[in-house]
Design a protein around this motif. Structure first.
Motif, PDB file in Angstrom:
ATOM      1  N   TYR A  13       0.801  -1.233   0.000  1.00 28.96           N
ATOM      2  CA  TYR A  13       0.000   0.000   0.000  1.00 28.96           C
ATOM      3  C   TYR A  13       0.833   1.282   0.000  1.00 28.96           C
ATOM      4  O   TYR A  13       0.284   2.373   0.100  1.00 28.96           O
ATOM      5  N   PHE A  19      -0.907  -3.225  -4.426  1.00 30.55           N
ATOM      6  CA  PHE A  19      -2.324  -2.886  -4.635  1.00 30.55           C
ATOM      7  C   PHE A  19      -2.507  -1.408  -4.975  1.00 30.55           C
ATOM      8  O   PHE A  19      -3.425  -1.044  -5.717  1.00 30.55           O
ATOM      9  N   THR A  31     -10.024 -15.899  -6.792  1.00 31.82           N
ATOM     10  CA  THR A  31     -10.893 -15.743  -5.629  1.00 31.82           C
ATOM     11  C   THR A  31     -12.324 -16.093  -6.049  1.00 31.82           C
ATOM     12  O   THR A  31     -12.642 -16.122  -7.243  1.00 31.82           O
ATOM     13  N   GLY A  66     -12.472  -3.862   0.312  1.00 33.76           N
ATOM     14  CA  GLY A  66     -11.347  -4.584  -0.290  1.00 33.76           C
ATOM     15  C   GLY A  66     -11.814  -5.213  -1.583  1.00 33.76           C
ATOM     16  O   GLY A  66     -11.648  -6.403  -1.833  1.00 33.76           O
ATOM     17  N   ASP A  94     -11.885   0.345  -2.080  1.00 32.70           N
ATOM     18  CA  ASP A  94     -10.532  -0.185  -2.224  1.00 32.70           C
ATOM     19  C   ASP A  94      -9.542   0.967  -2.269  1.00 32.70           C
ATOM     20  O   ASP A  94      -9.874   2.060  -2.733  1.00 32.70           O
ATOM     21  N   VAL A  95      -8.328   0.685  -1.807  1.00 30.58           N
ATOM     22  CA  VAL A  95      -7.289   1.707  -1.823  1.00 30.58           C
ATOM     23  C   VAL A  95      -6.613   1.791  -3.193  1.00 30.58           C
ATOM     24  O   VAL A  95      -5.858   2.724  -3.457  1.00 30.58           O
ATOM     25  N   HIS A 121     -14.567  -9.545   1.448  1.00 35.09           N
ATOM     26  CA  HIS A 121     -14.226 -10.836   0.842  1.00 35.09           C
ATOM     27  C   HIS A 121     -12.727 -10.890   0.565  1.00 35.09           C
ATOM     28  O   HIS A 121     -12.216 -10.140  -0.256  1.00 35.09           O
ATOM     29  N   GLU A 122     -12.039 -11.777   1.253  1.00 36.48           N
ATOM     30  CA  GLU A 122     -10.574 -11.866   1.162  1.00 36.48           C
ATOM     31  C   GLU A 122      -9.945 -10.481   1.351  1.00 36.48           C
ATOM     32  O   GLU A 122      -8.977 -10.130   0.676  1.00 36.48           O
ATOM     33  N   TRP A 123     -10.519  -9.707   2.253  1.00 37.26           N
ATOM     34  CA  TRP A 123      -9.947  -8.396   2.604  1.00 37.26           C
ATOM     35  C   TRP A 123      -8.967  -8.544   3.771  1.00 37.26           C
ATOM     36  O   TRP A 123      -7.817  -8.108   3.689  1.00 37.26           O
TER      37      TRP A 123
HETATM   38  C1  LIG Z   1      -6.909 -10.159  -1.702  1.00 30.89           C
HETATM   39  S1  LIG Z   1      -7.622  -8.758  -2.449  1.00 30.89           S
HETATM   40  C2  LIG Z   1      -9.330  -9.270  -2.538  1.00 30.89           C
HETATM   41  C3  LIG Z   1     -10.113  -8.628  -3.645  1.00 30.89           C
HETATM   42  C4  LIG Z   1     -11.562  -9.107  -3.820  1.00 30.89           C
HETATM   43  N1  LIG Z   1     -12.346  -8.846  -2.645  1.00 30.89           N
HETATM   44  C5  LIG Z   1     -11.651 -10.570  -4.198  1.00 30.89           C
HETATM   45  O1  LIG Z   1     -11.966 -11.379  -3.328  1.00 30.89           O
HETATM   46  O2  LIG Z   1     -11.390 -10.908  -5.368  1.00 30.89           O
HETATM   47  C6  LIG Z   1      -7.613  -7.603  -1.102  1.00 30.89           C
HETATM   48  C7  LIG Z   1      -8.014  -6.194  -1.494  1.00 30.89           C
HETATM   49  O3  LIG Z   1      -8.184  -5.431  -0.302  1.00 30.89           O
HETATM   50  C8  LIG Z   1      -7.769  -4.104  -0.558  1.00 30.89           C
HETATM   51  N2  LIG Z   1      -7.559  -3.419   0.726  1.00 30.89           N
HETATM   52  C9  LIG Z   1      -6.687  -3.729   1.694  1.00 30.89           C
HETATM   53  N3  LIG Z   1      -6.795  -2.885   2.741  1.00 30.89           N
HETATM   54  C10 LIG Z   1      -7.780  -2.023   2.424  1.00 30.89           C
HETATM   55  C11 LIG Z   1      -8.389  -0.937   3.105  1.00 30.89           C
HETATM   56  N4  LIG Z   1      -8.005  -0.565   4.335  1.00 30.89           N
HETATM   57  N5  LIG Z   1      -9.387  -0.273   2.500  1.00 30.89           N
HETATM   58  C12 LIG Z   1      -9.803  -0.652   1.276  1.00 30.89           C
HETATM   59  N6  LIG Z   1      -9.266  -1.674   0.577  1.00 30.89           N
HETATM   60  C13 LIG Z   1      -8.277  -2.356   1.144  1.00 30.89           C
HETATM   61  C14 LIG Z   1      -6.538  -4.300  -1.428  1.00 30.89           C
HETATM   62  O4  LIG Z   1      -6.191  -3.123  -2.132  1.00 30.89           O
HETATM   63  C15 LIG Z   1      -6.971  -5.458  -2.327  1.00 30.89           C
HETATM   64  O5  LIG Z   1      -7.563  -4.995  -3.513  1.00 30.89           O
END
Ligand SMILES: C[S@@+](CC[C@H](N)C(=O)[O-])C[C@H]1O[C@@H](n2cnc3c(N)ncnc32)[C@H](O)[C@@H]1O
Length: 303
Positions: A13, A19, A31, A66, A94-95, A121-123
């Motif tokens: 980040y 990301f 995913t 996320g 998302d960031v 989801h996977e966040w």
């Molecule tokens: C493993 S990916 C999962 C993406 C999607 N949810 C999926 O399952 O296909 C994790 C995502 O979380 C985002 N992320 C992580 N920390 C975050 C935050 N504090 N706020 C928003 N997005 C965040 C990352 O940028 C990344 O795109």
């Protein structure tokens, strides 16, 4: 902040982070939202139950935290129908760089207050945390992951805080974290003695490096997240939760388009596979809505 957490955070980040610069799961790992529309269908069923419990309000939120490439948010938006579609506000958080998806708002920060369903989801597995080698006097480890000398672990406190904050943004409705993870009994028994920190690039597991070239991840202590956010919650398997939401995946031999029905059944089988996506944990909190109104009693999650 412990250095390993900072290195992990910068790698994902920071200004040139994995990301931050817009890498999406679709290019690096598979995913559940990428499997097909079936997960979104199940979440729409859950959203409908939330909607009913809230008395079908004039506005209903679906928040995807996320969101990555926004596939889940986009599917929920496009599959919503009837009165729900007209009242539904879908927000992808998302960031990474904002994506333009029809009918989906994009945000960098979690919104509040949320009236409806918030999903991560996977966040949480992508929320950086300190990497340690035991012994350690860290209070989170003492409570959630007792370590013997030489064992490795990830300190889940940042995930606990992130999840408690997300759940706290729901004014009325529900919050759902879906992720791979582990439970205290298994951690304490040494089942994860090498830790779970891992890196992925281009569909392959690679040696972790903190230079922004790969995704960095670790399993989530979902039991600790549940306790941190508190309230009324259940922790069940994706396999059981999807079944309870109507996703069972039998092929109807009389289906007009048998090939399409078989394709759908195989995608559902992938989402529900034990040892695969079906063994993911679903941590569901009800906020002003009893969890029992959303899911029937199911066996506790055993990762
Ligand atoms: C493993 S990916 C999962 C993406 C999607 N949810 C999926 O399952 O296909 C994790 C995502 O979380 C985002 N992320 C992580 N920390 C975050 C935050 N504090 N706020 C928003 N997005 C965040 C990352 O940028 C990344 O795109």
């Amino acid at each position: 902040m412990v250095d390993s957490e900072r290195a992990w955070r910068d790698a994902l980040y920071g200004p040139a982070g994995f990301f931050t610069r817009g890498e999406v799961p679709a290019d690096h790992f598979r995913t559940a939202p990428l499997v097909g529309p079936e997960l979104a269908e199940a979440l729409l069923e859950l959203l409908d139950r939330v909607d009913a419990a809230l008395g079908r309000p004039a506005r209903l939120d679906f928040v995807d935290v996320g969101a990555g490439g926004g596939e889940l948010a986009a599917s929920v938006r496009s599959l919503a129908s009837g009165s729900l579609a007209a009242r539904l506000v879908v927000t992808a958080v998302d960031v990474g760089p904002a994506r333009s998806l029809p009918g989906v708002r994009w945000a960098r920060e979690l919104p509040a207050p949320v009236h409806g369903l918030l999903v991560g989801h996977e966040w949480l597995d992508a929320v950086p945390c300190p990497l340690v080698t035991g012994p350690s006097d860290d209070p989170w480890l003492a409570r959630w992951w007792p370590l013997r000398a030489g064992e490795r672990a990830e300190v889940g406190a940042p995930r606990d805080a992130a999840w408690a904050d997300a759940v706290g943004r729901v004014a009325r409705g529900a919050a759902l974290a879906v992720d791979y993870g582990h439970l205290r009994a298994d951690r304490a028994a040494g089942r994860y003695a090498s830790g779970t920190f891992a890196a992925y690039r281009g569909g392959r597991r690679v040696e972790p490096v903190f230079d922004g070239s790969c995704d960095l991840t670790a399993h989530v202590a979902l039991d600790a997240c549940a306790a941190a956010a508190g309230g009324d919650w259940v922790l069940v398997s994706q396999r059981d939760a999807l079944g309870a939401l109507g996703l069972v995946g039998a092929v109807d031999p009389a289906a007009a388009d048998w090939l399409a029905a078989a394709g759908r059944a195989s995608r559902i089988a992938e989402l529900r596979a034990e040892g695969g996506l079906g063994s993911f944990g679903w941590l569901l909190h009800g906020v002003g809505v009893p969890v029992a109104d959303l899911l029937p009693p199911l066996p506790p999650w055993r990762p």
